[in-house]
Design an enzyme around this catalytic site. Structure first.
Site, PDB file in Angstrom:
ATOM      1  CG  HIS A 112       0.742   7.051   4.095  1.00 38.19           C
ATOM      2  ND1 HIS A 112       1.160   6.186   3.120  1.00 38.19           N
ATOM      3  CD2 HIS A 112      -0.525   6.676   4.406  1.00 38.19           C
ATOM      4  CE1 HIS A 112       0.179   5.336   2.852  1.00 38.19           C
ATOM      5  NE2 HIS A 112      -0.846   5.603   3.619  1.00 38.19           N
ATOM      6  CG  ASP A 113      -0.933   4.101   6.540  1.00 34.01           C
ATOM      7  OD1 ASP A 113      -1.555   5.079   6.994  1.00 34.01           O
ATOM      8  OD2 ASP A 113      -1.300   3.449   5.547  1.00 34.01           O
ATOM      9  CD  GLU A 164      -3.731   6.119  11.048  1.00 36.31           C
ATOM     10  OE1 GLU A 164      -3.287   6.644  10.007  1.00 36.31           O
ATOM     11  OE2 GLU A 164      -4.879   5.708  11.169  1.00 36.31           O
ATOM     12  CG  ASP A 165      -1.463   1.663  10.608  1.00 32.34           C
ATOM     13  OD1 ASP A 165      -2.338   2.192  11.322  1.00 32.34           O
ATOM     14  OD2 ASP A 165      -1.558   1.552   9.387  1.00 32.34           O
ATOM     15  CG  HIS A 173      -1.664   1.251   1.445  1.00 31.02           C
ATOM     16  ND1 HIS A 173      -2.514   1.872   0.554  1.00 31.02           N
ATOM     17  CD2 HIS A 173      -1.589   2.075   2.520  1.00 31.02           C
ATOM     18  CE1 HIS A 173      -2.934   3.015   1.081  1.00 31.02           C
ATOM     19  NE2 HIS A 173      -2.387   3.164   2.274  1.00 31.02           N
TER      20      HIS A 173
HETATM   21 MN    MN Z   1      -2.636   4.580   4.014  1.00 27.71          MN
END
Ligand code: MN
Length: 737
Positions: A84-85, A88-89, A59
């Site tokens: 980008h993630d 957050e993850d 992704h």
């Molecule tokens: Mn994403």
């Protein structure tokens, strides 16, 4: 589930593909920078999979590829897209990203994380708010562009989501993201987002239109070829180098037209448009390009009749998002009206890839486009200094709304307040009671004083206390008429007369007792009485709530303590200092691996993360065979692990033989009565903890403290932090480096 070897190879292939498509990566250094981001993302997401079962990293690579090849951005945006993630993850923080990639990438990634958080909270209810937020919060336009790329890839792969989510995500896409893409002039992305959105929100209509488009394709292609033929000839005859092509309207725009005019597919006459894109040198002036558009138009009218009422001149007066083209409608064969769009190559780039395309064209002259003028001015100025580099985006702020700013509540609701408003204005805007008892705020989760100016997109939580009352100083930074009038109203319940009276009584008493107490002593005095301000102290005295006799005794005692070095305030400071006493050995754990034993000198503790016994740790073997002990979540170590995985060994703490380890803790809170006293008291009471440095600071009502401590292990430290959080006024305690 870890990645298989095949998957790793596949991922490397996707990555190579990304690099090949990224025209803006020019130097080895650019590529190395992006590679570093890829490696971190790959490692961070290595155990994650998407709903479809694919490795998660696919992704971010796909998002980065959209950013690179479909939006045309450079290395910072590509790296940010890959990352980008991550925050957050995974366990990595914005601070980790900043340390590895610098503040710019960190702030972009933070912006992206923030958008997601707010979206998860409330977006389906508050699509309009979310849209406003996107437009205003992003200081860096790349945040929005990467978010659009993220959404585009999620839409392309929406099939693997459960159906109820598909519809929610798809409607958000058409309500929020597609208009946003349009606003930024990213037409290709806007169109694809709309089509995909329709596919999931109204599959029947989507499939039917797609089917009919396919059925009619052969006839249409033939018509377009016939239509173009004479145009091609006249352009060639006049030496105009250009591309001429037929462009099918998007499924979504056909559907919209059918809805709006209430007609069946067969009656939509303009299913396609013809586009003429002429070539030119990169440094063509706007005037010259415009002239060429009109020349082409007049050549076309030699071949086909045009409709005088249907000329759209976005060359003379571009759209606010920067779109420039000349649209005319002519009568084609079989009596059909056909739209022709005339554009320069540059106009086409901008229409497809948005304002990001401006970098290519350094004309040095002003654009006539009022919407973009100042943006482009900025860009050009930076461009002239940076030789076409993309760094200008760093200072590029998207400030669309000028009069109002949009502030988010902790729940994600939006409140519009005038630009220039401060925390106190916002507090009064919520409720008079909230304003009257406000002590500070958390702005974007960080402590902030009442006087702090707010900006669009800030998320603000007001902290209140029943003990707080409006202060005259608030009028210095309250901007709104509403807040000002409320503060004045509250202050009117004026205590000033009683305060004056109390002050005079106190001074008289001083003289009477022949004491020499200063303002600091008054503070100590009222702290003993649990009174939070001097004024309140004098007020209570003046109004008779506090009896003269009550303070006489205290004042005498204070004077005594002042002359005595072992006074009540100095005592705990002394206790807080000094070396560790000799604690007993303690077994923490033992495993059949390397064991950290302080008697052996070949272990040393990493200074980047300062591990202490009890922390989960791993070792890194240096070439000289020393084992450096890092915390398991140390970002530095993660870097080492990706490059020197074979040097990482499992280790466990065995014992620490009375050793003390130095750590720093950071405290944040509201400068509450007795706060420092309570903190220092706690430290001095903890048998296993010793402090060698205390530093406290207050800024308005905000209190921050740094304490360096010697602790024996993580359990001591956790226990201390836990107790510290119980102290009134303490809001946050964290372990620092
Ligand atoms: Mn994403």
């Amino acid at each position: 589930m870890a990645l298989t070897a095949e998957e790793q190879t596949y991922i490397e292939g996707l990555y190579d593909d990304l690099i090949k498509s990224a025209k803006r990566l020019k130097t080895e250094e650019d590529i190395a920078f992006v590679r570093k981001a890829f490696e971190l993302a790959n490692e961070a997401h290595s155990k994650m999979r998407r709903k479809s079962g694919e490795p998660y990293i696919i992704h971010p690579i796909a998002v980065a590829k959209i950013v690179a090849s479909e939006i045309g951005l450079g290395r910072k945006a590509i790296a940010s897209a890959l990352l980008h993630d991550v925050v957050e993850d995974t366990d990595y923080t914005v601070a980790d990203i900043e340390r590895m990639f610098g503040p710019k990438i960190a702030s972009i990634v933070e912006g992206l994380t923030k958008i997601s958080t707010i979206l998860d909270q409330d977006a389906s209810k508050q699509i309009e708010n979310f849209r406003k937020m996107l437009m205003t919060m992003s200081e860096d336009i790349r945040v929005i562009m990467i978010k659009l790329a993220d959404r585009l890839h999620n839409m392309r792969t929406l099939d693997s989501m459960p159906e109820y989510k598909q519809v929610k995500i798809a409607s958000e896409t058409s309500n929020v993201y597609a208009p946003l893409a349009e606003r930024l002039g990213l037409y290709a992305i806007k169109t694809e987002l709309e089509d995909l959105s329709l596919k999931f929100t109204n599959p029947i209509a989507y499939n039917e239109i797609t089917k009919k488009i396919n059925e009619t394709q052969i006839n249409r292609d033939k018509y377009i070829d016939d239509f173009i033929l004479p145009l091609r000839k006249i352009m060639d005859d006049n030496g105009i180098e250009c591309t001429i092509k037929g462009r099918l309207k998007s499924v979504y725009s056909i559907w919209r037209k059918m809805q709006k005019q209430n007609i069946p597919f067969e009656e939509v006459y303009d299913l396609f448009a013809i586009r003429i894109i002429f070539d030119h040198p990169d440094d063509i002036t706007d005037d010259k390009a415009r002239e060429e558009c009109y020349r082409i138009m007049s050549l076309i009218t030699n071949v086909y009749e045009y409709h005088p009422g249907r000329i759209r001149d976005w060359v003379k007066k571009p759209k606010p998002n920067g779109y420039e083209a000349l649209h005319i409608t002519v009568m084609g064969p079989q009596g059909r009206w056909v739209e022709i769009q005339i554009r320069s190559r540059k106009m086409d780039d901008i229409a497809e890839k948005g304002i990001a395309s401006h970098w290519k064209y350094k004309t040095g002259e002003k654009s006539n486009n009022p919407g973009l003028n100042s943006m482009i001015e900025n860009m050009k100025e930076t461009l002239s200094n940076t030789d076409g580099s993309f760094d200008f985006l760093d200072d590029f702020k998207l400030d669309i709304f000028t009069k109002e700013i949009h502030i988010f509540t902790p729940k994600g609701e939006i409140i519009d307040i005038p630009k220039g408003s401060t925390v106190i204005d916002f507090a009064y805007n919520i409720h008079t009671d909230v304003g009257n008892h406000a002590i500070a705020a958390k702005v974007n989760h960080k402590m902030a004083p009442l006087s702090q100016t707010l900006y669009s997109g800030d998320q603000v939580e007001i902290l209140t206390s029943r003990k707080q009352n409006p202060k005259i100083e608030w009028l210095n930074f309250a901007m709104s008429a509403h807040a000002k009038s409320q503060i004045k109203k509250a202050l009117k319940a004026d205590k000033s007369a009683d305060i004056d009276k109390g002050r005079r009584m106190y001074e008289k008493k001083q003289k009477e007792l022949n004491l020499n107490l200063d303002s600091k002593d008054i503070r100590h005095l009222r702290e003993k009485l649990d009174i939070s301000t001097d004024d309140e102290f004098f007020y209570q005295l003046g109004s008779g709530q506090l009896k003269e006799n009550d303070i006489t005794e205290l004042m005498t005692m204070l004077e005594k303590e002042k002359n005595n070095k072992e006074g009540f305030l100095t005592k705990f400071w002394k206790l807080g200092f000094g070396k560790s006493s000799s604690p007993k050995n303690e077994k923490i754990s033992h495993k059949n691996t390397f064991v950290i034993n302080d008697a052996e000198k070949r272990f040393s503790l990493a200074t980047c993360c300062n591990p202490i016994p009890g922390d989960e740790v791993v070792g890194y073997i240096t070439p000289t065979n020393t084992v450096i002990v890092h915390k398991k979540d140390c970002p530095e170590l993660k870097g080492l692990a990706t490059t020197h995985g074979e040097k990482i060994v499992t280790i466990e703490w065995e014992s620490y033989k009375g050793q003390s380890y130095e750590v720093q803790i950071n405290i944040e809170g509201i400068d509450h009565l007795g706060l420092v006293y309570n903190i220092t008291k706690l430290i001095s009471q903890e048998a296993n903890v010793n402090s060698n440095m205390l530093h406290f600071e207050t800024n308005g009502e905000i209190f921050t403290g740094k304490i360096r401590l010697f602790v024996q292990n993580k359990y001591n430290l956790d226990n201390l932090i836990h107790q510290m959080l119980e102290i009134e006024g303490v809001i946050k305690v964290s372990r620092g480096e």
